[in-house]
Design a protein around this motif. Sequence first.
Motif, PDB file in Angstrom:
ATOM      1  N   TRP A 147       0.836  -1.204   0.000  1.00 44.09           N
ATOM      2  CA  TRP A 147       0.000   0.000   0.000  1.00 44.09           C
ATOM      3  C   TRP A 147       0.868   1.250   0.000  1.00 44.09           C
ATOM      4  O   TRP A 147       0.641   2.187  -0.768  1.00 44.09           O
ATOM      5  CB  TRP A 147      -0.937   0.002   1.210  1.00 44.09           C
ATOM      6  CG  TRP A 147      -1.721   1.261   1.338  1.00 44.09           C
ATOM      7  CD1 TRP A 147      -2.885   1.572   0.704  1.00 44.09           C
ATOM      8  CD2 TRP A 147      -1.396   2.395   2.153  1.00 44.09           C
ATOM      9  NE1 TRP A 147      -3.297   2.831   1.064  1.00 44.09           N
ATOM     10  CE2 TRP A 147      -2.403   3.361   1.953  1.00 44.09           C
ATOM     11  CE3 TRP A 147      -0.351   2.684   3.025  1.00 44.09           C
ATOM     12  CZ2 TRP A 147      -2.386   4.587   2.598  1.00 44.09           C
ATOM     13  CZ3 TRP A 147      -0.334   3.914   3.662  1.00 44.09           C
ATOM     14  CH2 TRP A 147      -1.356   4.855   3.447  1.00 44.09           C
ATOM     15  N   TYR A 148       1.904   1.267   0.843  1.00 44.01           N
ATOM     16  CA  TYR A 148       2.788   2.428   0.921  1.00 44.01           C
ATOM     17  C   TYR A 148       3.491   2.668  -0.415  1.00 44.01           C
ATOM     18  O   TYR A 148       3.532   3.795  -0.912  1.00 44.01           O
ATOM     19  CB  TYR A 148       3.801   2.253   2.042  1.00 44.01           C
ATOM     20  CG  TYR A 148       4.859   3.331   2.067  1.00 44.01           C
ATOM     21  CD1 TYR A 148       4.516   4.651   2.338  1.00 44.01           C
ATOM     22  CD2 TYR A 148       6.182   3.036   1.791  1.00 44.01           C
ATOM     23  CE1 TYR A 148       5.475   5.658   2.355  1.00 44.01           C
ATOM     24  CE2 TYR A 148       7.143   4.025   1.798  1.00 44.01           C
ATOM     25  CZ  TYR A 148       6.787   5.331   2.083  1.00 44.01           C
ATOM     26  OH  TYR A 148       7.730   6.322   2.087  1.00 44.01           O
ATOM     27  N   LYS A 149       4.044   1.626  -1.003  1.00 44.67           N
ATOM     28  CA  LYS A 149       4.749   1.778  -2.278  1.00 44.67           C
ATOM     29  C   LYS A 149       3.819   2.303  -3.366  1.00 44.67           C
ATOM     30  O   LYS A 149       4.237   3.109  -4.201  1.00 44.67           O
ATOM     31  CB  LYS A 149       5.373   0.448  -2.699  1.00 44.67           C
ATOM     32  CG  LYS A 149       6.578   0.077  -1.859  1.00 44.67           C
ATOM     33  CD  LYS A 149       7.111  -1.286  -2.224  1.00 44.67           C
ATOM     34  CE  LYS A 149       8.229  -1.678  -1.273  1.00 44.67           C
ATOM     35  NZ  LYS A 149       8.672  -3.052  -1.513  1.00 44.67           N
ATOM     36  N   SER A 150       2.563   1.882  -3.335  1.00 44.54           N
ATOM     37  CA  SER A 150       1.584   2.344  -4.327  1.00 44.54           C
ATOM     38  C   SER A 150       1.184   3.798  -4.107  1.00 44.54           C
ATOM     39  O   SER A 150       0.708   4.464  -5.027  1.00 44.54           O
ATOM     40  CB  SER A 150       0.322   1.479  -4.283  1.00 44.54           C
ATOM     41  OG  SER A 150       0.623   0.158  -4.625  1.00 44.54           O
ATOM     42  N   ASN A 151       1.332   4.291  -2.886  1.00 43.25           N
ATOM     43  CA  ASN A 151       0.901   5.646  -2.525  1.00 43.25           C
ATOM     44  C   ASN A 151       2.048   6.523  -2.042  1.00 43.25           C
ATOM     45  O   ASN A 151       1.813   7.600  -1.488  1.00 43.25           O
ATOM     46  CB  ASN A 151      -0.178   5.556  -1.438  1.00 43.25           C
ATOM     47  CG  ASN A 151      -1.408   4.867  -1.929  1.00 43.25           C
ATOM     48  OD1 ASN A 151      -2.210   5.438  -2.644  1.00 43.25           O
ATOM     49  ND2 ASN A 151      -1.568   3.597  -1.580  1.00 43.25           N
ATOM     50  N   LYS A 152       3.267   6.093  -2.238  1.00 44.68           N
ATOM     51  CA  LYS A 152       4.457   6.754  -1.697  1.00 44.68           C
ATOM     52  C   LYS A 152       4.539   8.242  -2.052  1.00 44.68           C
ATOM     53  O   LYS A 152       4.821   9.068  -1.185  1.00 44.68           O
ATOM     54  CB  LYS A 152       5.705   6.030  -2.175  1.00 44.68           C
ATOM     55  CG  LYS A 152       6.999   6.533  -1.570  1.00 44.68           C
ATOM     56  CD  LYS A 152       8.163   5.686  -2.047  1.00 44.68           C
ATOM     57  CE  LYS A 152       9.496   6.049  -1.511  1.00 44.68           C
ATOM     58  NZ  LYS A 152       9.689   7.173  -0.692  1.00 44.68           N
ATOM     59  N   GLU A 153       4.282   8.588  -3.297  1.00 47.00           N
ATOM     60  CA  GLU A 153       4.388   9.993  -3.718  1.00 47.00           C
ATOM     61  C   GLU A 153       3.458  10.888  -2.899  1.00 47.00           C
ATOM     62  O   GLU A 153       3.810  12.014  -2.568  1.00 47.00           O
ATOM     63  CB  GLU A 153       4.089  10.140  -5.203  1.00 47.00           C
ATOM     64  CG  GLU A 153       5.219   9.616  -6.077  1.00 47.00           C
ATOM     65  CD  GLU A 153       4.961   9.848  -7.548  1.00 47.00           C
ATOM     66  OE1 GLU A 153       4.253  10.807  -7.905  1.00 47.00           O
ATOM     67  OE2 GLU A 153       5.495   9.055  -8.345  1.00 47.00           O
ATOM     68  N   TYR A 154       2.260  10.390  -2.575  1.00 48.66           N
ATOM     69  CA  TYR A 154       1.320  11.161  -1.757  1.00 48.66           C
ATOM     70  C   TYR A 154       1.686  11.091  -0.277  1.00 48.66           C
ATOM     71  O   TYR A 154       1.772  12.105   0.403  1.00 48.66           O
ATOM     72  CB  TYR A 154      -0.110  10.665  -1.981  1.00 48.66           C
ATOM     73  CG  TYR A 154      -1.113  11.299  -1.046  1.00 48.66           C
ATOM     74  CD1 TYR A 154      -1.453  12.641  -1.173  1.00 48.66           C
ATOM     75  CD2 TYR A 154      -1.690  10.570  -0.020  1.00 48.66           C
ATOM     76  CE1 TYR A 154      -2.356  13.240  -0.313  1.00 48.66           C
ATOM     77  CE2 TYR A 154      -2.593  11.152   0.854  1.00 48.66           C
ATOM     78  CZ  TYR A 154      -2.927  12.480   0.702  1.00 48.66           C
ATOM     79  OH  TYR A 154      -3.814  13.069   1.563  1.00 48.66           O
ATOM     80  N   ILE A 155       1.908   9.888   0.223  1.00 50.12           N
ATOM     81  CA  ILE A 155       2.155   9.675   1.655  1.00 50.12           C
ATOM     82  C   ILE A 155       3.387  10.443   2.124  1.00 50.12           C
ATOM     83  O   ILE A 155       3.416  10.983   3.221  1.00 50.12           O
ATOM     84  CB  ILE A 155       2.295   8.166   1.970  1.00 50.12           C
ATOM     85  CG1 ILE A 155       0.986   7.438   1.672  1.00 50.12           C
ATOM     86  CG2 ILE A 155       2.727   7.937   3.414  1.00 50.12           C
ATOM     87  CD1 ILE A 155      -0.205   7.915   2.472  1.00 50.12           C
ATOM     88  N   ASP A 156       4.403  10.529   1.286  1.00 51.48           N
ATOM     89  CA  ASP A 156       5.630  11.225   1.676  1.00 51.48           C
ATOM     90  C   ASP A 156       5.476  12.746   1.714  1.00 51.48           C
ATOM     91  O   ASP A 156       6.386  13.443   2.137  1.00 51.48           O
ATOM     92  CB  ASP A 156       6.777  10.840   0.742  1.00 51.48           C
ATOM     93  CG  ASP A 156       7.287   9.431   1.011  1.00 51.48           C
ATOM     94  OD1 ASP A 156       6.904   8.830   2.036  1.00 51.48           O
ATOM     95  OD2 ASP A 156       8.079   8.926   0.186  1.00 51.48           O
TER      96      ASP A 156
END
Length: 95
Positions: free
Chosen positions: A12-21
């Motif tokens: 999930w994190y890898k798929s959303n990394k650009e946003y989550i970071d």
Amino acid sequence: MHNNVKQELSIWYKSNKEYIDTISVADVGSYDINGSTKDIIKDSVGFDIYDGVGVDVTIKPGVIPEEHINIYGAVTSVSSFQCCPDSNIYKKQII
């Protein structure tokens, strides 16, 4: 955190990394017994009712400190729902 949960969170994190970071992430129930969200999302802020590894802010049950209200763009709570006597109340408190 079970290995399969850790794997799913990582995906999930890898798929959303650009946003989550780019946002602040709160992890509710962050006490690290066998892995935590911080293992994957390094800058997440850990909340728990117990102080310990993975916990940045110790809280009273159901009470988020005023300075932490409405400042997070995402909230994780990986291993806490099964420990709550009423998961619907817990969900409302997170929201």
